[in-house]
Design a protein around this motif. Structure first.
Motif, PDB file in Angstrom:
ATOM      1  N   THR A 151      32.007  26.297  41.746  1.00 55.43           N
ATOM      2  CA  THR A 151      33.269  26.556  41.054  1.00 55.43           C
ATOM      3  C   THR A 151      33.433  25.662  39.823  1.00 55.43           C
ATOM      4  O   THR A 151      34.454  25.735  39.157  1.00 55.43           O
ATOM      5  CB  THR A 151      34.475  26.381  42.005  1.00 55.43           C
ATOM      6  OG1 THR A 151      34.400  25.088  42.619  1.00 55.43           O
ATOM      7  CG2 THR A 151      34.466  27.449  43.097  1.00 55.43           C
ATOM      8  N   ALA A 174      39.130  29.559  38.701  1.00 54.24           N
ATOM      9  CA  ALA A 174      40.490  29.472  39.241  1.00 54.24           C
ATOM     10  C   ALA A 174      40.639  30.064  40.640  1.00 54.24           C
ATOM     11  O   ALA A 174      41.339  29.510  41.477  1.00 54.24           O
ATOM     12  CB  ALA A 174      41.469  30.146  38.288  1.00 54.24           C
ATOM     13  N   ILE A 175      39.981  31.176  40.922  1.00 55.08           N
ATOM     14  CA  ILE A 175      40.177  31.830  42.222  1.00 55.08           C
ATOM     15  C   ILE A 175      39.379  31.120  43.309  1.00 55.08           C
ATOM     16  O   ILE A 175      39.874  30.840  44.386  1.00 55.08           O
ATOM     17  CB  ILE A 175      39.815  33.330  42.153  1.00 55.08           C
ATOM     18  CG1 ILE A 175      40.822  34.043  41.224  1.00 55.08           C
ATOM     19  CG2 ILE A 175      39.829  33.970  43.547  1.00 55.08           C
ATOM     20  CD1 ILE A 175      40.550  35.520  41.026  1.00 55.08           C
ATOM     21  N   GLY A 176      38.106  30.833  43.023  1.00 58.11           N
ATOM     22  CA  GLY A 176      37.338  29.967  43.921  1.00 58.11           C
ATOM     23  C   GLY A 176      36.549  30.655  45.011  1.00 58.11           C
ATOM     24  O   GLY A 176      35.722  30.030  45.653  1.00 58.11           O
ATOM     25  N   SER A 284      40.899  28.332  46.202  1.00 61.24           N
ATOM     26  CA  SER A 284      40.456  27.717  44.942  1.00 61.24           C
ATOM     27  C   SER A 284      39.760  26.380  45.192  1.00 61.24           C
ATOM     28  O   SER A 284      38.987  25.925  44.366  1.00 61.24           O
ATOM     29  CB  SER A 284      41.633  27.535  43.985  1.00 61.24           C
ATOM     30  OG  SER A 284      42.452  26.473  44.416  1.00 61.24           O
TER      31      SER A 284
END
Ligand code: TXA
Ligand code: MG
Length: 328
Positions: A151, A174-176, A284
């Motif tokens: 990430t 951002a979402i991860g 995240s």
């Protein structure tokens, strides 16, 4: 360090795009995780992805494109797939669709299948790279096969330094967790991998009838993707899922403080994915947390993992943890 890491400015994107057009491999940020990209039409370039990751070549890659219009040059979109693309692209959804006749995507990226996994990412750096290179970009997560997905650019470097041509650093993904994968090649959509688009949102977009068909299939998912391997996303430490207690020397991956009381005053390794119980925040931080705990435990030992809700992105978190815990 032999692989350069470039902050994602215009010059870096231009250089990365030129490398891809010339058949090289570059890691770049998407909103889900970092991808390791090559021109999907060049088998020799795609082969470098498989080599760098140590990935089995029977596992097809997701092809990233800049728009639904671009996607239609490669895949056939039944109405259901078109509806999902219109609703969720750009975004964390990969659609499996039949390939068009004479599809220019190489058989290596497709692993010999006559279907394609397509996604329009939302990350501005990924979109800029797609536009600048004018390539369909085949990109799996930019990690050693079977290891934890990256990430950050530092995670990519830790796994692939020296094995790839460059890394474009666009900050934290951002979402991860990876994209949700939905197979649209049959009568009803089939969820192949829970991910960054929550199942609830996906189901809401499709309407009630399809929800039932989808849910029925999820209960006994047909493994059409050889990539849905049991052991994946794995740290070196052994994960103990749904832990309600912690033994002395274990590391702890907590959710909303459930295991905090079991941890001695100075735990070896403790990480709460989300002190306030937010599954989006937990997703995240998941992969960074696994890497951190693994480092703190010296790449051995055990990590007790608190129970995590299965709602929203919690479904994807539980999926990744289950596979991270599977015997290798
Ligand atoms: O968020 C993501 O999806 C990230 C970013 C980089 O886009 N990519 C990613 O790729 O997670 P990867 O290679 O780690 O996972 C791709 C999955 C594999 O499980 C593969 O088997 C499946 O997609 N897949 C790709 N093409 C497919 C196809 N034609 N049919 C079925 N599954 C397919
Ligand atoms: Mg992966």
């Amino acid at each position: 360090m032999t692989t350069p890491v470039w902050p994602a400015d215009e010059a870096a994107i231009a250089r990365a795009a030129a490398i891809m057009r010339a058949g090289g491999v570059v890691a770049f940020p998407t909103e889900t995780v970092y991808g390791l990209g090559a021109d999907a039409r060049q088998d020799a370039a795609v082969a470098k992805i498989f080599a760098a990751k140590g990935r089995p070549s029977f596992n097809p890659l997701i092809v990233h494109v800049a728009s639904l219009e671009a996607a239609c040059a490669y895949g056939i979109f039944p109405p259901m797939a078109e509806r999902l693309a219109a609703r969720f692209w750009p975004g964390a959804l990969t659609l499996i669709v039949p390939a068009v006749a004479g599809c220019p995507i190489g058989l290596l990226a497709r692993a010999g299948l006559f279907t394609l996994g397509l996604r329009v990412p939302a990350h501005p750096v990924a979109l800029a790279l797609l536009r600048e290179s004018a390539c369909p970009i085949a990109a799996p997560s930019a990690n050693i096969s079977g290891h934890i997905s990256p990430t950050t650019a530092a995670h990519v470097l830790a796994d692939l330094d020296g094995a790839i041509d460059a890394i474009v650093d666009g900050g934290v993904a951002a979402i991860g967790v990876e994209s949700t994968i939905v197979d649209c090649t049959g009568d009803a959509p089939v969820l192949l991998r829970p991910g960054g688009v929550a199942l609830e949102d996906f189901v809401a977009a499709l309407g009630h009838d399809t929800i039932m068909a989808t849910e029925a299939k999820i209960k006994s998912p047909k493994i059409t993707a050889p990539g849905q391997l049991a052991s994946h996303y794995a740290p070196k430490a052994k994960l103990l899922l749904n832990a309600h207690t912690v033994a002395g020397s274990q590391g702890v991956l907590d959710f909303a403080g459930q295991l905090r009381n079991f941890v001695p005053a100075h735990p070896i390794a403790y990480f709460d994915l989300t002190p306030h119980g937010d599954v989006v925040e937990a997703a995240s931080r998941l992969f960074a947390a696994l890497r951190l705990l693994d480092d703190q435990l010296g790449g051995a030992g055990h990590i007790a993992v608190a129970p995590i809700p299965t709602t929203g992105l919690g479904l994807a978190i539980n999926d990744r943890l289950t596979r991270a815990a599977a015997p290798k």
